[in-house]
Design an enzyme around this catalytic site. Structure first.
Site, short mmCIF file in Angstrom:
data_model
loop_
_atom_site.label_atom_id
_atom_site.label_comp_id
_atom_site.label_asym_id
_atom_site.label_seq_id
_atom_site.Cartn_x
_atom_site.Cartn_y
_atom_site.Cartn_z
N GLU A 27 40.79 38.68 51.73
CA GLU A 27 41.15 37.42 52.37
C GLU A 27 42.29 37.67 53.35
OE1 GLU A 27 42.55 32.82 51.31
OE2 GLU A 27 42.19 34.25 49.70
N ASN A 72 41.14 30.36 50.32
CA ASN A 72 41.70 29.19 50.98
C ASN A 72 41.74 29.34 52.49
OD1 ASN A 72 42.10 28.25 48.40
ND2 ASN A 72 44.33 28.35 48.44
N ASN A 172 34.92 27.06 50.02
CA ASN A 172 35.76 27.63 48.97
C ASN A 172 36.56 26.54 48.28
OD1 ASN A 172 37.35 30.03 47.73
ND2 ASN A 172 38.94 28.71 48.57
N GLU A 173 36.48 26.49 46.96
CA GLU A 173 37.30 25.61 46.13
C GLU A 173 37.45 24.20 46.73
OE1 GLU A 173 40.99 27.58 45.16
OE2 GLU A 173 39.97 29.11 43.98
N TYR A 244 41.78 32.75 36.90
CA TYR A 244 42.82 33.76 36.83
C TYR A 244 43.53 33.63 35.49
CZ TYR A 244 42.17 34.21 41.88
OH TYR A 244 41.63 34.40 43.13
N GLU A 292 36.00 34.88 42.21
CA GLU A 292 37.44 35.11 42.14
C GLU A 292 37.83 35.22 40.67
OE1 GLU A 292 40.30 32.80 44.34
OE2 GLU A 292 38.88 32.41 45.97
N GLN A 349 42.53 40.24 44.59
CA GLN A 349 41.90 40.72 45.81
C GLN A 349 41.90 42.24 45.81
OE1 GLN A 349 43.55 38.81 49.32
NE2 GLN A 349 43.43 36.80 48.39
#
Length: 480
Positions: A27, A72, A172-173, A244, A292, A349
């Site tokens: 990213e 993001n 994304n999200e 996460y 992720e 990442q």
């Protein structure tokens, strides 16, 4: 001393190992791209500024698929800013991380990097500030050979052959209030369906990933997935999962047992997707994309609005220890255990930003502890996933109650005969491990991989799992 006992049988198969499970994520965030994979002037950089030392480590890590450009970041990104002559590319304010984006590295540089790294690209489209038209044009730019405005523009930019990107994320999200352009589940599901429809009109062969909940703790979790899939079921192939694990969020034992949470998360999303399939009376089964995941000391994170605008902010450059590495190895075990429905995984990442690889600007690149279980699993997991029958001593956790201290999964490659057991001891006491190989009578334990190295195993030696440890046990058939 309590003993763990593990039985392996080819009848207990889960699914073939999908190489896409061993993906990663690049990213435009912090130093992942700039001074990470891309640093013109670095002693190892090629003419395009791609760091050779990082490429070597990426190949060693065994990454299969890399998601790009966010995250993001993608929800405010204009892909056109990162193509064409570098001197003509605009500098932009990235709203996601409040950073200055030079656009010196963009789509075509990323595609060249994927070729050198030997990985499959996984592209995300901006459904935050843009929409259907920009998404379809990006597929056209990437995948059509020539004869259209976007395809001819790519050729004008010096790329004659299509990139032929197959795997695409629809935003994304989009449920996250932190996201630029966040939407309700109905709004996003309808937009994803429209964008997916247009993108498939450009290239019917592509695969599409719809955004699931940003994490399992979101207040709308499960109802978000159900609503989105009711709107977009026929257009998408995957629903995404993000999670996460913070070593400082719960007690230490709960962190060491993070894979228990991931197991439940995956099971809940599968159940939700199958509920929608039954409700809509479809035969297609939606697969999962865990695009992720990682260990992240998230409680230390500084929110973008609390920082000054910088060009290369050093964001979430966490340093990892052996416990973190054990947890990463256990999360990979959970992913393999669900290989019948979980088809894509992207550790977030790849470089510098909560990453297995770290770099110094102008200097060295090195492996973090979490590099090793990923690299071993990516290299050794071949063939078919087997679910072992396992008995193990229990350990107490604050969040999950009592859980097995030992967790394991195995893979069997029929062609080579290789049998590999991936196992962790997430407890604080050593645990002897015995293997029941009655279904594999000719196999013998040959090599033992740990975080600290690799050793040959002599016949009849006892295997004891040290506290808080990760292992890959390689068994090979004896010659007839």
């Amino acid at each position: 001393m309590a003993v763990a006992h593990l039985t392996l049988d080819p009848a207990f198969s889960v699914a073939p190992v999908d190489r896409r499970l061993f993906g990663s994520f690049v990213e435009h965030m912090g130093r992942c791209v700039y001074t990470g994979i891309f640093e013109p002037g670095h002693p190892t950089a090629d003419d395009d500024g791609l760091r050779g030392d990082v490429l070597e480590l990426v190949r060693e890590l065994g990454v299969s698929t890399v998601r790009y450009p966010g995250g993001n970041f993608v929800s405010g990104y204009r892909w056109e800013d990162g193509v064409g002559p570098r001197g003509d590319r605009p500098r932009r304010l990235d709203l996601a991380w409040r950073a200055l984006e030079s656009n010196a590295f963009g789509l075509n540089e990323f595609m060249r990097w994927t070729g050198l790294a030997g990985v499959e690209p996984m592209m995300a489209v901006n459904l935050g500030t843009r929409g259907v038209e920009a998404a379809a044009e990006l597929v056209e730019y990437c995948n059509l050979p020539d004869g259209t405005a976007a395809a001819d523009l790519r050729r004008k930019h010096g790329v004659a052959r299509p990139h032929d990107v197959k795997l695409w994320c629809l935003g994304n999200e989009m449920d996250g209030p932190w996201q630029i352009g966040s939407l309700t589940a109905v709004e996003y599901g309808q937009l994803a369906a429209r964008a997916g429809h247009a993108m498939r009109r450009v290239d019917p062969s592509i695969e599409l990933v719809a955004c699931g909940s940003s994490n399992s703790g979101m207040p709308t979790f499960a109802s978000w997935e159900a609503t989105v899939l009711e709107q977009a079921y026929d257009q998408v192939d995957y629903i995404s999962l993000h999670n996460y694990y913070d070593p400082e969020k719960y007690d230490e034992a709960t962190f060491r047992a993070s894979a228990v949470d991931l197991d439940g998360f995956i099971d809940d999303v599968v159940a939700t997707a199958d509920f929608v399939r039954a409700k809509l009376r479809r035969t297609k089964r939606i697969k999962l994309s865990l695009d992720e995941w990682n260990v992240w000391y998230q409680s230390r994170f500084t929110e973008p609005e609390d920082r000054e605008i910088e060009e290369l902010p050093a964001l979430i450059e966490d340093d990892y220890n052996d416990t973190d590495a054990m947890v990463v190895g256990n999360l990979l075990i959970s992913m393999l255990r669900h290989a019948d429905r979980l088809a894509v995984g992207c550790q977030a990442q790849l470089v510098n930003v909560i990453a297995p690889i770290r770099t110094e600007p102008g200097g060295r690149a090195w492996r973090q502890t979490i590099f090793h279980p990923f690299a071993h699993t990516a290299r050794l997991a071949r063939g078919t996933v087997l679910r072992p029958a396992l008995t193990a001593p229990a350990m107490a956790t604050g969040r999950h109650g009592e859980v097995p201290a030992v967790d394991a999964v195995a893979t069997h490659d029929e062609e080579s005969g290789a049998l590999t057991v991936f196992v962790v001891n997430r407890g604080t006491e050593p645990v002897p491990l015995t293997l029941d190989l009655r279904a594999f009578p000719r196999h013998r334990l040959a090599r033992h991989h740990t975080l600290t190295g690799e050793t040959a195993v002599s016949p009849g030696s006892e295997l004891v799992l040290p506290p808080v440890s990760w292992h890959a046990l390689c068994l090979t058939p004896e010659e007839s």
